[in-house]
Design a protein around this motif. Structure first.
Motif, PDB file in Angstrom:
ATOM      1  N   ILE A  73      18.729 -12.841  -2.892  1.00 33.88           N
ATOM      2  CA  ILE A  73      17.871 -13.105  -4.049  1.00 33.88           C
ATOM      3  C   ILE A  73      17.288 -11.782  -4.573  1.00 33.88           C
ATOM      4  CG2 ILE A  73      15.752 -14.233  -4.850  1.00 33.88           C
ATOM      5  CD1 ILE A  73      17.931 -16.196  -4.365  1.00 33.88           C
ATOM      6  N   ASN A  74      17.344 -11.589  -5.899  1.00 36.55           N
ATOM      7  CA  ASN A  74      16.779 -10.385  -6.505  1.00 36.55           C
ATOM      8  C   ASN A  74      15.433 -10.724  -7.133  1.00 36.55           C
ATOM      9  OD1 ASN A  74      16.398  -7.848  -7.598  1.00 36.55           O
ATOM     10  ND2 ASN A  74      17.631  -8.287  -9.428  1.00 36.55           N
ATOM     11  N   LEU A  75      14.358 -10.230  -6.525  1.00 40.34           N
ATOM     12  CA  LEU A  75      13.008 -10.463  -7.041  1.00 40.34           C
ATOM     13  C   LEU A  75      12.531  -9.173  -7.717  1.00 40.34           C
ATOM     14  CD1 LEU A  75      11.670 -12.354  -3.902  1.00 40.34           C
ATOM     15  CD2 LEU A  75      12.223 -13.359  -6.114  1.00 40.34           C
ATOM     16  N   LYS A  76      12.380  -9.221  -9.048  1.00 36.16           N
ATOM     17  CA  LYS A  76      12.162  -7.996  -9.832  1.00 36.16           C
ATOM     18  C   LYS A  76      10.717  -7.497  -9.811  1.00 36.16           C
ATOM     19  CE  LYS A  76      11.320 -10.399 -14.219  1.00 36.16           C
ATOM     20  NZ  LYS A  76      11.719 -10.539 -15.633  1.00 36.16           N
ATOM     21  N   THR A  77       9.790  -8.346  -9.370  1.00 37.48           N
ATOM     22  CA  THR A  77       8.377  -7.941  -9.336  1.00 37.48           C
ATOM     23  C   THR A  77       7.994  -7.525  -7.927  1.00 37.48           C
ATOM     24  OG1 THR A  77       7.844  -9.480 -11.128  1.00 37.48           O
ATOM     25  CG2 THR A  77       6.009  -8.640  -9.830  1.00 37.48           C
ATOM     26  N   VAL A  78       7.495  -6.301  -7.810  1.00 33.99           N
ATOM     27  CA  VAL A  78       7.149  -5.757  -6.497  1.00 33.99           C
ATOM     28  C   VAL A  78       5.644  -5.894  -6.260  1.00 33.99           C
ATOM     29  CG1 VAL A  78       7.122  -3.686  -5.050  1.00 33.99           C
ATOM     30  CG2 VAL A  78       9.058  -4.127  -6.572  1.00 33.99           C
ATOM     31  N   ASP A  79       5.296  -6.421  -5.116  1.00 36.70           N
ATOM     32  CA  ASP A  79       3.897  -6.519  -4.694  1.00 36.70           C
ATOM     33  C   ASP A  79       3.466  -5.153  -4.159  1.00 36.70           C
ATOM     34  OD1 ASP A  79       1.467  -7.118  -3.388  1.00 36.70           O
ATOM     35  OD2 ASP A  79       2.545  -7.808  -1.598  1.00 36.70           O
ATOM     36  N   VAL A  80       2.570  -4.479  -4.896  1.00 37.43           N
ATOM     37  CA  VAL A  80       2.147  -3.133  -4.497  1.00 37.43           C
ATOM     38  C   VAL A  80       0.847  -3.149  -3.698  1.00 37.43           C
ATOM     39  CG1 VAL A  80       3.323  -1.997  -6.413  1.00 37.43           C
ATOM     40  CG2 VAL A  80       0.956  -2.784  -6.722  1.00 37.43           C
ATOM     41  N   GLY A  81       0.251  -4.340  -3.526  1.00 40.02           N
ATOM     42  CA  GLY A  81      -0.979  -4.429  -2.750  1.00 40.02           C
ATOM     43  C   GLY A  81      -2.215  -4.105  -3.572  1.00 40.02           C
ATOM     44  N   TRP A  82      -3.366  -4.104  -2.881  1.00 40.77           N
ATOM     45  CA  TRP A  82      -4.638  -3.979  -3.599  1.00 40.77           C
ATOM     46  C   TRP A  82      -4.942  -2.551  -4.047  1.00 40.77           C
ATOM     47  CZ3 TRP A  82      -8.648  -0.828  -2.228  1.00 40.77           C
ATOM     48  CH2 TRP A  82      -8.628  -0.296  -0.938  1.00 40.77           C
ATOM     49  N   SER A  83      -4.517  -1.551  -3.265  1.00 43.73           N
ATOM     50  CA  SER A  83      -4.943  -0.178  -3.556  1.00 43.73           C
ATOM     51  C   SER A  83      -4.447   0.338  -4.913  1.00 43.73           C
ATOM     52  CB  SER A  83      -4.501   0.749  -2.425  1.00 43.73           C
ATOM     53  OG  SER A  83      -4.996   2.054  -2.644  1.00 43.73           O
ATOM     54  N   PRO A  84      -3.141   0.227  -5.231  1.00 42.10           N
ATOM     55  CA  PRO A  84      -2.683   0.666  -6.551  1.00 42.10           C
ATOM     56  C   PRO A  84      -3.308  -0.135  -7.696  1.00 42.10           C
ATOM     57  CG  PRO A  84      -0.835   0.471  -5.042  1.00 42.10           C
ATOM     58  CD  PRO A  84      -2.004  -0.163  -4.366  1.00 42.10           C
ATOM     59  N   VAL A  85      -3.521  -1.445  -7.464  1.00 45.08           N
ATOM     60  CA  VAL A  85      -4.147  -2.270  -8.503  1.00 45.08           C
ATOM     61  C   VAL A  85      -5.608  -1.868  -8.689  1.00 45.08           C
ATOM     62  CG1 VAL A  85      -4.808  -4.635  -9.139  1.00 45.08           C
ATOM     63  CG2 VAL A  85      -2.554  -4.184  -8.172  1.00 45.08           C
ATOM     64  N   ALA A  86      -6.270  -1.498  -7.591  1.00 44.43           N
ATOM     65  CA  ALA A  86      -7.634  -0.997  -7.703  1.00 44.43           C
ATOM     66  C   ALA A  86      -7.677   0.288  -8.523  1.00 44.43           C
ATOM     67  CB  ALA A  86      -8.224  -0.756  -6.311  1.00 44.43           C
ATOM     68  N   SER A  87      -6.675   1.158  -8.349  1.00 48.05           N
ATOM     69  CA  SER A  87      -6.644   2.407  -9.122  1.00 48.05           C
ATOM     70  C   SER A  87      -6.450   2.127 -10.604  1.00 48.05           C
ATOM     71  CB  SER A  87      -5.536   3.328  -8.597  1.00 48.05           C
ATOM     72  OG  SER A  87      -4.253   2.807  -8.877  1.00 48.05           O
ATOM     73  N   VAL A  88      -5.647   1.101 -10.927  1.00 46.14           N
ATOM     74  CA  VAL A  88      -5.484   0.686 -12.325  1.00 46.14           C
ATOM     75  C   VAL A  88      -6.814   0.162 -12.865  1.00 46.14           C
ATOM     76  CG1 VAL A  88      -4.349  -0.972 -13.870  1.00 46.14           C
ATOM     77  CG2 VAL A  88      -3.028   0.176 -12.087  1.00 46.14           C
ATOM     78  N   SER A  89      -7.537  -0.585 -12.039  1.00 48.70           N
ATOM     79  CA  SER A  89      -8.829  -1.147 -12.452  1.00 48.70           C
ATOM     80  C   SER A  89      -9.857  -0.041 -12.706  1.00 48.70           C
ATOM     81  CB  SER A  89      -9.356  -2.103 -11.368  1.00 48.70           C
ATOM     82  OG  SER A  89      -8.449  -3.161 -11.136  1.00 48.70           O
TER      83      SER A  89
END
Length: 452
Positions: A73-89
């Motif tokens: 199965i090819n899943l195109k969305t990668v779970d990067v976890g909380w830290s990178p999303v926190a940096s975006v925030s």
């Protein structure tokens, strides 16, 4: 001034929160030596928990990735976890405005008796900013985004009051609660827990880690449970015997080390919570107060980690099945040890392993579908802010987005084209919250009676 605050935030939770705790300790009349020792011990606690959590992730993720690869199965969305999303925030230009919003609302609610929680968990302000940027991404409105953040602050504080007795009992630290947004999932889990009360064969089983040890002997030991679960996950990934055994021993080590690391939280937070509670009582006669801290205060509960690991194959299986029907694009990876699901389940069930696992199975599809919906927004923001490198054709997300039902309902209320229909999920959440508040109060009373 903004650069100074950002510099302090960039130090990370293990440095930032101890600084906050030392300041609070001194403000509530602790002796400087005691305040400094408690603050440093808190930094050690965060560091120890994160080291073990990272070790667990590094141990399990190769086997998990191998399992998905074997499915084709090819899943195109990668779970990067909380830290990178926190940096975006944090990169959002209005991020720092959320600090005075949280502090102002907390002080106002304390003054009017609308909460008894003094929330000192300033690091997790990023969780409110995350909700705000999702609203901005859909509406383009900064005022609406800040209103959404303020609503989340209010719900977190009200829920901190609701879960206080459970958190104190489970953590063994008096006068402590958790105002983290992840615990708003308790609102969804409480009806499930009530339903399980009426299912024969399940309603009479109450297995916490200690009872499990009594029933199954050596197989209930943290080391043995961790080894067996690690071996199971690696075997699912069709790994070599060497990797299977290494995964088993690594997982066993993590389960043994978590309670040891979590003991530092007791040493750090116990004296500060007591001092803060006494200080607040001297200001507001006849009221009980407690300190709101991060979820890690519950990290010493073995049930939390056993269920988190047991859910790994469940997460991967649902990721594949839901991808086939077109409602998931996420490969759980960085947040595959999903404490956002197991912490609220721990609180609602008081540590019942079987019920926690059932709740994790029920909520896993929610995390997958909500994080899939959030992916285009997170990716768009990351690219626009030049925060993260995003390969062409790929999306980024945070699988363990805490309180997914609350966040999704709140964002829908602000962004829907048909305002009446869009607000209905949030209205339903509010109504369920009121029922849940009464339900938890009754459960707390039963728990207290049971001890006497």
């Amino acid at each position: 001034m903004g650069d100074i605050i950002q510099y302090i935030l960039d130090l990370g939770a293990a440095v930032f929160l101890p600084l906050i705790m030392i300041i609070i300790g001194l403000a509530v009349k602790m002796k400087p030596k005691k305040a400094i020792i408690c603050g440093l011990t808190l930094g050690i606690a965060f560091t120890a928990i994160n080291v073990v959590l990272t070790f667990m992730f590094d141990t399990i993720s190769p086997a998990a990735s191998a399992f998905v690869t074997n499915t084709g199965i090819n899943l195109k969305t990668v779970d990067v976890g909380w830290s990178p999303v926190a940096s975006v925030s944090w990169a959002w230009p209005y991020a720092l405005m959320v600090f005075p919003i949280q502090i102002g609302i907390n002080l106002l609610m304390l003054a009017f008796g609308w909460t008894n929680c003094l929330n000192v968990d300033m690091w997790n302000v990023w969780g409110k900013i995350f909700t705000a940027i999702l609203v901005v991404s859909l509406t383009g409105s900064v005022p609406l985004a800040l209103i959404a953040a303020a609503i989340q602050v209010i719900f977190e504080l009200k829920n901190a009051d609701v879960v206080e007795k459970s958190v104190s009992d489970l953590s063994k630290i008096p006068n402590v609660t958790c105002a983290h947004v992840m615990n708003l999932q308790c609102v969804i889990l409480a009806p499930i827990n009530k339903l399980l009360d009426h299912i024969p064969g399940i309603n009479n089983i109450n297995l916490d880690a200690n009872k499990l040890k009594e029933k199954i002997g050596v197989f209930g030991e943290n080391s043995v449970m961790g080894f067996l679960v690690g071996v199971f996950i690696a075997a699912l990934g069709k790994c070599s015997l060497k990797v299977i055994l290494q995964t088993g021993v690594g997982t066993a080590a993590a389960l043994v080390l978590f309670p040891i690391a979590a003991n530092f939280f007791i040493d750090a937070l116990g004296p500060i919570a007591e001092a803060a509670g006494n200080f607040m009582k001297s200001k507001y006669k006849g009221r009980d107060f407690y300190v709101g801290v991060d979820w890690s205060v519950l990290g010493g509960r073995t049930e939390l980690w056993v269920v988190s690991i047991l859910l790994v194959p469940v997460e991967l299986l649902f990721a594949i099945l839901l991808a086939k029907v077109g409602v998931n694009s996420v490969l759980p990876l960085a947040a595959i040890i999903n404490v956002a699901a197991t912490v609220p389940a721990l609180i609602v069930t008081k540590g019942n392993i079987l019920r926690m696992f059932i709740m994790g199975v029920v909520t896993t599809p929610i995390y997958l579908m909500v994080s899939s919906q959030f992916a285009p927004m997170i990716t768009k923001l990351a690219i626009a802010q030049n925060t993260l490198d995003v390969p062409a054709g790929q999306l980024l997300t945070y699988y363990g987005a805490e309180g997914p039902e609350f966040r999704w309902a709140l964002i829908q209320a602000f962004s829907g084209n048909n305002k009446l229909l869009a607000i209905l999920p949030f209205v339903a959440f509010v109504a369920l919250f009121l029922w849940y508040k009464s339900y938890m109060k009754k459960k707390d009373a039963e728990m207290i009676c049971g001890k006497h």
